[in-house]
Design a protein around this motif. Structure first.
Motif, PDB file in Angstrom:
ATOM      1  N   GLN A  25       0.818  -1.218   0.000  1.00 31.30           N
ATOM      2  CA  GLN A  25       0.000   0.000   0.000  1.00 31.30           C
ATOM      3  C   GLN A  25       0.850   1.265   0.000  1.00 31.30           C
ATOM      4  O   GLN A  25       0.428   2.296  -0.521  1.00 31.30           O
ATOM      5  N   LYS A  29      -0.612   3.200  -5.208  1.00 32.16           N
ATOM      6  CA  LYS A  29      -1.858   3.899  -4.884  1.00 32.16           C
ATOM      7  C   LYS A  29      -2.641   4.142  -6.170  1.00 32.16           C
ATOM      8  O   LYS A  29      -2.061   4.577  -7.162  1.00 32.16           O
ATOM      9  N   PRO A  30      -3.930   3.823  -6.200  1.00 32.41           N
ATOM     10  CA  PRO A  30      -4.685   3.186  -5.119  1.00 32.41           C
ATOM     11  C   PRO A  30      -4.398   1.684  -5.053  1.00 32.41           C
ATOM     12  O   PRO A  30      -3.996   1.079  -6.043  1.00 32.41           O
ATOM     13  N   CYS A  31      -4.618   1.114  -3.870  1.00 35.97           N
ATOM     14  CA  CYS A  31      -4.419  -0.317  -3.670  1.00 35.97           C
ATOM     15  C   CYS A  31      -5.520  -0.832  -2.759  1.00 35.97           C
ATOM     16  O   CYS A  31      -5.584  -0.467  -1.581  1.00 35.97           O
ATOM     17  N   GLU A  32      -6.395  -1.659  -3.306  1.00 35.70           N
ATOM     18  CA  GLU A  32      -7.497  -2.230  -2.530  1.00 35.70           C
ATOM     19  C   GLU A  32      -7.131  -3.653  -2.097  1.00 35.70           C
ATOM     20  O   GLU A  32      -6.646  -4.449  -2.896  1.00 35.70           O
TER      21      GLU A  32
END
Length: 371
Positions: A25, A29-32
């Protein structure tokens, strides 16, 4: 980027996963993230506390002998493949990572069969059964020990990274540790811990060590007993005439939330031999007396410890051989020999892989990219 992470049962599978998640993370970015575990495992408590989305599948480990319960377990395993498929189709991950424990078996197997990039991270010298099976399906295997490579068939998949450790372990300073824990910077510090739940055999053997070192002018003991063992150990010390509030060099704690600060001040550690604990010791170059947990699967803790011993970074005492006299003799020999202690520290540091979390994270990111 979307990643499913699965691993559970013990902290040794869960905490490396959390460290790896935070590292990825920080780089992407973004990182789900979606964490997949079981309702019964420690992950059901730990992962929600970390603020991570959490889903469960219904699976349990097989008994190590023939039994009717194994038939039920087999049925659950088949059902868990369908549960895993639904979770994967809903979340649509770019990558699935497993850190060990039976829960990650159906998750990674299903993802692999669906054509999604997969990776396992093996912490111990001897791979667990789940990871040995998954090794035939996943794209990459990140191992904590170079010695582990021999246990996997396809060497091209293997990357020796070391085990991920918490960044706060590396950032804590000795000055901060002594100040926060109220200990004397002028004394050599021995840190004793049997893990978050404690280890009765280590705690009992330590009574002899406490008796010898009470009010010592040059050595202090920081002993983490585990919550269930604390009252008993303090009571035993009181019966021996040792009041820990007035010794000046003995600190007994049921649990330490600030273990990185304790590691920062340790000149010698008396530990079990879980992979995560050893990764932290070697990252900091801390000499150790290791007493492996005797009931670990496939005796992996002793094998972890023997690697340290063979490299000159630790002394190993088997749990069945542990006595107060044996432990005291070993501790006295080490803490009283500055040259040997320095050599062990250097050997421990040489084994350390402080950059492991970042290396695994970059491997994961590369694996998730479209080809």
């Amino acid at each position: 980027m979307r990643i499913i992470v699965s691993g559970g049962g013990t902290g040794g599978h869960i905490y490396p996963a959390i460290t790896l998640i935070k590292t990825v993370q920080s780089l992407v970015k973004p990182c789900e993230i979606l964490y997949v575990g079981t309702r019964e495992g420690l992950e059901a408590d730990i992962i929600p506390q970390e603020g991570l989305p959490f889903r469960t599948i219904n699976i349990r480990g097989f008994a190590r002998k023939l039994s009717v319960s194994n038939f039920v377990t087999l049925m659950k395993a088949v059902g868990s493949l369908w549960e895993s498929r639904k979770i994967i189709r809903d979340f649509k991950p770019d990558l699935v990572i497993g850190t060990g424990g039976y829960v990650c078996g159906p998750v990674l197997l299903t993802a692999s069969l669906m054509g999604i990039p997969t990776m396992v991270q093996e912490q111990n010298v001897i791979p667990g059964i789940t990871n040995r099976i998954l090794a035939r399906f996943v794209a990459k295997i990140a191992v904590g020990y170079a010695d582990t490579c021999q246990y996997f068939y396809d060497r091209e998949k293997i990357v020796f990274t070391g085990n991920p450790i918490r960044p706060e372990v590396l950032s804590a300073t000795r000055a901060e540790g002594f100040a926060e824990l109220g200990l004397d910077p002028a004394k050599r510090t021995i840190l004793i811990s049997g893990g978050s739940r404690g280890a009765r055999s280590i705690n009992q053997a330590m009574l002899e060590v406490h008796r010898y070192y009470v009010q010592n002018k040059s050595v202090q003991l920081l002993h983490v007993t585990g919550k269930n063992e604390y009252n008993g150990i303090v009571g035993n010390l009181m019966q021996m005439g040792i009041d820990i509030t007035s010794t000046g060099n003995i600190s007994i704690k049921p649990y330490l939330h600030n273990m990185p600060k304790a590691l920062a001040i340790a000149d010698l550690a008396v530990f079990r031999a879980g992979a995560v604990g050893l990764a932290e010791l070697t990252a900091l170059g801390i000499p150790a007396v290791l007493i492996p947990y005797p009931y670990a699967a496939e005796n992996h803790q002793e094998l972890n410890a023997r690697v340290m011993e063979q490299r000159g970074a630790a002394v190993v005492i088997r749990d069945c051989d542990l006595t107060g006299k044996r432990l005291l003799k070993t501790v006295r020999e080490l803490i009283g020999d500055s040259a040997r202690l320095a050599g062990m520290a250097q050997a421990s540091k040489a084994l350390g892989r402080p950059e492991a979390a970042a290396d695994i994270a970059r491997l994961a990111i590369e694996l998730s990219q479209p080809r």
